[in-house]
Design a protein around this motif. Structure first.
Motif, PDB file in Angstrom:
ATOM      1  N   THR A  86       0.850  -1.183   0.000  1.00 18.77           N
ATOM      2  CA  THR A  86       0.000   0.000   0.000  1.00 18.77           C
ATOM      3  C   THR A  86       0.885   1.233   0.000  1.00 18.77           C
ATOM      4  O   THR A  86       1.826   1.330   0.790  1.00 18.77           O
ATOM      5  CB  THR A  86      -0.919   0.024   1.235  1.00 18.77           C
ATOM      6  OG1 THR A  86      -1.766  -1.130   1.214  1.00 18.77           O
ATOM      7  CG2 THR A  86      -1.779   1.280   1.245  1.00 18.77           C
ATOM      8  N   ALA A  87       0.588   2.156  -0.901  1.00 16.84           N
ATOM      9  CA  ALA A  87       1.301   3.429  -0.957  1.00 16.84           C
ATOM     10  C   ALA A  87       0.364   4.536  -0.483  1.00 16.84           C
ATOM     11  O   ALA A  87      -0.802   4.580  -0.893  1.00 16.84           O
ATOM     12  CB  ALA A  87       1.779   3.716  -2.376  1.00 16.84           C
ATOM     13  N   HIS A  88       0.873   5.392   0.378  1.00 15.37           N
ATOM     14  CA  HIS A  88       0.089   6.512   0.897  1.00 15.37           C
ATOM     15  C   HIS A  88       0.629   7.811   0.314  1.00 15.37           C
ATOM     16  O   HIS A  88       1.830   8.101   0.427  1.00 15.37           O
ATOM     17  CB  HIS A  88       0.156   6.547   2.415  1.00 15.37           C
ATOM     18  CG  HIS A  88      -0.338   5.286   3.069  1.00 15.37           C
ATOM     19  ND1 HIS A  88      -1.674   5.001   3.234  1.00 15.37           N
ATOM     20  CD2 HIS A  88       0.339   4.214   3.558  1.00 15.37           C
ATOM     21  CE1 HIS A  88      -1.805   3.817   3.816  1.00 15.37           C
ATOM     22  NE2 HIS A  88      -0.602   3.315   4.017  1.00 15.37           N
ATOM     23  N   LEU A  89      -0.245   8.587  -0.302  1.00 13.97           N
ATOM     24  CA  LEU A  89       0.118   9.858  -0.916  1.00 13.97           C
ATOM     25  C   LEU A  89      -0.352  10.984  -0.013  1.00 13.97           C
ATOM     26  O   LEU A  89      -1.559  11.170   0.180  1.00 13.97           O
ATOM     27  CB  LEU A  89      -0.526   9.986  -2.295  1.00 13.97           C
ATOM     28  CG  LEU A  89      -0.338   8.796  -3.244  1.00 13.97           C
ATOM     29  CD1 LEU A  89      -1.182   8.978  -4.494  1.00 13.97           C
ATOM     30  CD2 LEU A  89       1.130   8.615  -3.602  1.00 13.97           C
ATOM     31  N   LEU A  90       0.576  11.732   0.580  1.00 14.01           N
ATOM     32  CA  LEU A  90       0.242  12.831   1.473  1.00 14.01           C
ATOM     33  C   LEU A  90       0.584  14.149   0.781  1.00 14.01           C
ATOM     34  O   LEU A  90       1.744  14.392   0.422  1.00 14.01           O
ATOM     35  CB  LEU A  90       1.026  12.739   2.785  1.00 14.01           C
ATOM     36  CG  LEU A  90       0.503  11.775   3.857  1.00 14.01           C
ATOM     37  CD1 LEU A  90       0.689  10.330   3.417  1.00 14.01           C
ATOM     38  CD2 LEU A  90       1.200  12.008   5.186  1.00 14.01           C
ATOM     39  N   ILE A  91      -0.429  15.003   0.594  1.00 14.92           N
ATOM     40  CA  ILE A  91      -0.247  16.246  -0.148  1.00 14.92           C
ATOM     41  C   ILE A  91      -0.486  17.444   0.761  1.00 14.92           C
ATOM     42  O   ILE A  91      -1.531  17.550   1.420  1.00 14.92           O
ATOM     43  CB  ILE A  91      -1.196  16.311  -1.351  1.00 14.92           C
ATOM     44  CG1 ILE A  91      -0.966  15.109  -2.281  1.00 14.92           C
ATOM     45  CG2 ILE A  91      -1.004  17.614  -2.117  1.00 14.92           C
ATOM     46  CD1 ILE A  91      -1.890  15.090  -3.488  1.00 14.92           C
ATOM     47  N   ASP A  92       0.480  18.340   0.781  1.00 12.59           N
ATOM     48  CA  ASP A  92       0.388  19.593   1.525  1.00 12.59           C
ATOM     49  C   ASP A  92      -0.600  20.517   0.807  1.00 12.59           C
ATOM     50  O   ASP A  92      -0.414  20.851  -0.363  1.00 12.59           O
ATOM     51  CB  ASP A  92       1.786  20.232   1.579  1.00 12.59           C
ATOM     52  CG  ASP A  92       1.832  21.520   2.396  1.00 12.59           C
ATOM     53  OD1 ASP A  92       0.768  22.028   2.800  1.00 12.59           O
ATOM     54  OD2 ASP A  92       2.956  22.033   2.605  1.00 12.59           O
ATOM     55  N   VAL A  93      -1.664  20.929   1.508  1.00 11.39           N
ATOM     56  CA  VAL A  93      -2.655  21.839   0.920  1.00 11.39           C
ATOM     57  C   VAL A  93      -2.710  23.143   1.701  1.00 11.39           C
ATOM     58  O   VAL A  93      -3.751  23.805   1.757  1.00 11.39           O
ATOM     59  CB  VAL A  93      -4.054  21.175   0.846  1.00 11.39           C
ATOM     60  CG1 VAL A  93      -4.042  20.004  -0.114  1.00 11.39           C
ATOM     61  CG2 VAL A  93      -4.539  20.737   2.231  1.00 11.39           C
ATOM     62  N   LEU A 130      -4.961   8.457  -0.180  1.00 12.67           N
ATOM     63  CA  LEU A 130      -4.636   9.876  -0.308  1.00 12.67           C
ATOM     64  C   LEU A 130      -4.981  10.581   0.989  1.00 12.67           C
ATOM     65  O   LEU A 130      -6.071  10.392   1.542  1.00 12.67           O
ATOM     66  CB  LEU A 130      -5.426  10.505  -1.459  1.00 12.67           C
ATOM     67  CG  LEU A 130      -5.329  12.028  -1.562  1.00 12.67           C
ATOM     68  CD1 LEU A 130      -3.936  12.449  -2.033  1.00 12.67           C
ATOM     69  CD2 LEU A 130      -6.401  12.596  -2.506  1.00 12.67           C
ATOM     70  N   ALA A 131      -4.050  11.397   1.476  1.00 13.35           N
ATOM     71  CA  ALA A 131      -4.312  12.244   2.630  1.00 13.35           C
ATOM     72  C   ALA A 131      -3.880  13.663   2.295  1.00 13.35           C
ATOM     73  O   ALA A 131      -2.868  13.869   1.616  1.00 13.35           O
ATOM     74  CB  ALA A 131      -3.556  11.751   3.859  1.00 13.35           C
ATOM     75  N   ARG A 138      -6.452  17.100   6.798  1.00  7.71           N
ATOM     76  CA  ARG A 138      -7.688  17.705   6.318  1.00  7.71           C
ATOM     77  C   ARG A 138      -8.652  16.685   5.744  1.00  7.71           C
ATOM     78  O   ARG A 138      -9.873  16.880   5.779  1.00  7.71           O
ATOM     79  CB  ARG A 138      -7.354  18.747   5.243  1.00  7.71           C
ATOM     80  CG  ARG A 138      -6.685  20.003   5.749  1.00  7.71           C
ATOM     81  CD  ARG A 138      -7.676  20.977   6.337  1.00  7.71           C
ATOM     82  NE  ARG A 138      -8.695  21.357   5.373  1.00  7.71           N
ATOM     83  CZ  ARG A 138      -8.534  22.303   4.440  1.00  7.71           C
ATOM     84  NH1 ARG A 138      -7.376  22.943   4.353  1.00  7.71           N
ATOM     85  NH2 ARG A 138      -9.506  22.599   3.613  1.00  7.71           N
ATOM     86  N   GLY A 139      -8.125  15.627   5.160  1.00  7.99           N
ATOM     87  CA  GLY A 139      -8.987  14.622   4.544  1.00  7.99           C
ATOM     88  C   GLY A 139      -8.226  13.349   4.291  1.00  7.99           C
ATOM     89  O   GLY A 139      -6.991  13.343   4.250  1.00  7.99           O
ATOM     90  N   PHE A 140      -8.974  12.260   4.111  1.00  2.68           N
ATOM     91  CA  PHE A 140      -8.343  10.963   3.894  1.00  2.68           C
ATOM     92  C   PHE A 140      -9.231  10.108   3.011  1.00  2.68           C
ATOM     93  O   PHE A 140     -10.429   9.954   3.270  1.00  2.68           O
ATOM     94  CB  PHE A 140      -8.097  10.261   5.229  1.00  2.68           C
ATOM     95  CG  PHE A 140      -7.431   8.912   5.094  1.00  2.68           C
ATOM     96  CD1 PHE A 140      -6.155   8.793   4.582  1.00  2.68           C
ATOM     97  CD2 PHE A 140      -8.103   7.758   5.490  1.00  2.68           C
ATOM     98  CE1 PHE A 140      -5.531   7.556   4.450  1.00  2.68           C
ATOM     99  CE2 PHE A 140      -7.498   6.514   5.376  1.00  2.68           C
ATOM    100  CZ  PHE A 140      -6.206   6.418   4.850  1.00  2.68           C
ATOM    101  N   HIS A 156     -11.707  14.651  -4.176  1.00  3.05           N
ATOM    102  CA  HIS A 156     -11.298  15.238  -2.896  1.00  3.05           C
ATOM    103  C   HIS A 156     -10.341  16.410  -3.125  1.00  3.05           C
ATOM    104  O   HIS A 156     -10.487  17.479  -2.516  1.00  3.05           O
ATOM    105  CB  HIS A 156     -10.621  14.183  -2.024  1.00  3.05           C
ATOM    106  CG  HIS A 156     -10.014  14.744  -0.772  1.00  3.05           C
ATOM    107  ND1 HIS A 156     -10.756  15.360   0.218  1.00  3.05           N
ATOM    108  CD2 HIS A 156      -8.714  14.812  -0.354  1.00  3.05           C
ATOM    109  CE1 HIS A 156      -9.959  15.768   1.186  1.00  3.05           C
ATOM    110  NE2 HIS A 156      -8.718  15.456   0.854  1.00  3.05           N
ATOM    111  N   LEU A 157      -9.370  16.234  -4.012  1.00  2.00           N
ATOM    112  CA  LEU A 157      -8.405  17.300  -4.288  1.00  2.00           C
ATOM    113  C   LEU A 157      -9.098  18.534  -4.855  1.00  2.00           C
ATOM    114  O   LEU A 157      -8.713  19.669  -4.551  1.00  2.00           O
ATOM    115  CB  LEU A 157      -7.346  16.803  -5.269  1.00  2.00           C
ATOM    116  CG  LEU A 157      -6.347  15.779  -4.715  1.00  2.00           C
ATOM    117  CD1 LEU A 157      -5.535  15.155  -5.838  1.00  2.00           C
ATOM    118  CD2 LEU A 157      -5.423  16.428  -3.688  1.00  2.00           C
ATOM    119  N   ASP A 158     -10.112  18.320  -5.664  1.00  2.00           N
ATOM    120  CA  ASP A 158     -10.802  19.445  -6.296  1.00  2.00           C
ATOM    121  C   ASP A 158     -11.642  20.238  -5.301  1.00  2.00           C
ATOM    122  O   ASP A 158     -11.993  21.388  -5.588  1.00  2.00           O
ATOM    123  CB  ASP A 158     -11.683  18.937  -7.432  1.00  2.00           C
ATOM    124  CG  ASP A 158     -11.678  19.869  -8.625  1.00  2.00           C
ATOM    125  OD1 ASP A 158     -10.579  20.249  -9.072  1.00  2.00           O
ATOM    126  OD2 ASP A 158     -12.767  20.225  -9.116  1.00  2.00           O
TER     127      ASP A 158
END
Length: 302
Positions: A86-93, A130-131, A138-140, A156-158
């Motif tokens: 499992t790969a987890h993608l964490l994006i700074d928003v 995705l987080a 903020r979201g997961f 979610h990103l949008d």
């Protein structure tokens, strides 16, 4: 609506260049589905590898009876232990990720980079989550290896509006507490903050033997400071502004960026975490291909 959102984050030309490139975990992984990666576990999630002759003590259930009837000898079916990861993608928003115009905006570029990486991982039947975070999570979007996951992620990103300040360490620590087994964690951020604050959450992730990769996403202006003349600078995370002659501060700014990057690299090296510098003026496919080639070379050298 869903298709238009998806096309904002996934470029067919980029996908055609990276989709067939395998993303391998470093070392053994733990999973619960059949996949393409060697596992330390036995008794499930296996792929046929070949035969060997039966020797006394072998479990009869592994005898290939079809081969026995054609060769009149006992052969044991051998398997290679495999599993998924499992790969987890964490994006700074955070608000600082709003910097830049069009496709070079840091937030959009990081999201496209993460989503493209996620597509490649899903195509090899591994899971992606995705987080999003700023001062906190903020979201997961929970892990899945379904192509429908890409719609969930991009929707979610949008919906995210970057308005809060950056505080990566608490968000990363909170996320680390959710992980149980060895997995891959990709973090996409401009990492504006004290790099030393990352020491504790990175240590926690590495102690649990997670594979951690930081994508240090910065706009070309931030890397090179190619401004000329008198410029007004506006704060994105603080209500502040100042006007200055760029020639007066260019040297000091570039030295500060160099020092900040050096400290971030040192923290990563101490914790055996990979840090990938990203300039949003570079074609996204080139950035991703360069990273995947580098990762592949590292894996072959182990």
């Amino acid at each position: 609506m869903a298709s238009s959102v998806l096309s904002r984050y996934l470029n067919p030309d980029v996908l055609s260049r990276v989709a067939d490139r395998a993303i391998e975990p470093r070392g053994l992984v733990l999973g619960n589905l059949a996949g393409a990666h060697k596992s330390p576990l036995s008794g499930f999630a296996v792929e046929f590898a070949g035969h060997r002759e039966y020797v006394p003590g072998d479990d009869p259930k592994h005898v290939d009876w079809r081969l026995y009837f054609t060769r009149d000898k006992y052969f044991i079916k051998q398997y290679e232990q495999e599993t998924n990861f499992t790969a987890h993608l964490l994006i700074d928003v955070s608000a600082s990720m709003r910097y830049g115009d069009g496709s070079q905006q840091k937030m959009l570029y990081a999201a496209q980079l993460a989503t493209t990486l996620g597509y490649s991982i899903i195509r090899q039947n591994d899971k992606v989550s995705l987080a999003t975070f700023d001062e906190t999570l903020r979201g997961f979007v929970p892990p899945s290896n379904s192509l429908a996951q890409l719609h969930r992620m991009t929707n979610h990103l949008d919906e995210i509006e970057p308005v809060e300040t950056t505080n990566i360490a608490p968000a990363l620590s909170e996320f680390a507490g959710r992980l149980g087994r060895r997995e891959i964690v990709f973090v996409f951020s401009d990492f504006l903050g004290d790099p030393e604050d990352l020491e504790a959450p990175l240590q926690r992730l590495r102690y649990s033997r997670h594979d951690v990769v930081l994508f240090h996403v910065m706009h070309h202006h931030e890397w090179e400071f190619e401004f000329e003349g008198m410029v007004k600078f506006l704060g994105l995370e603080v209500e502040d502004e100042f006007t200055t002659q760029t020639e007066d501060i260019r040297r000091g700014y570039l030295e500060a960026v160099k020092e900040h990057t050096r400290k971030l690299d040192e923290v990563c090296q101490r914790n055996r975490v990979e840090c990938v510098p990203v300039d949003t003026s570079r074609p996204l496919a080139e950035v991703l291909i360069d990273y995947l080639n580098h990762r592949s070379r590292q894996n072959r050298g182990r």
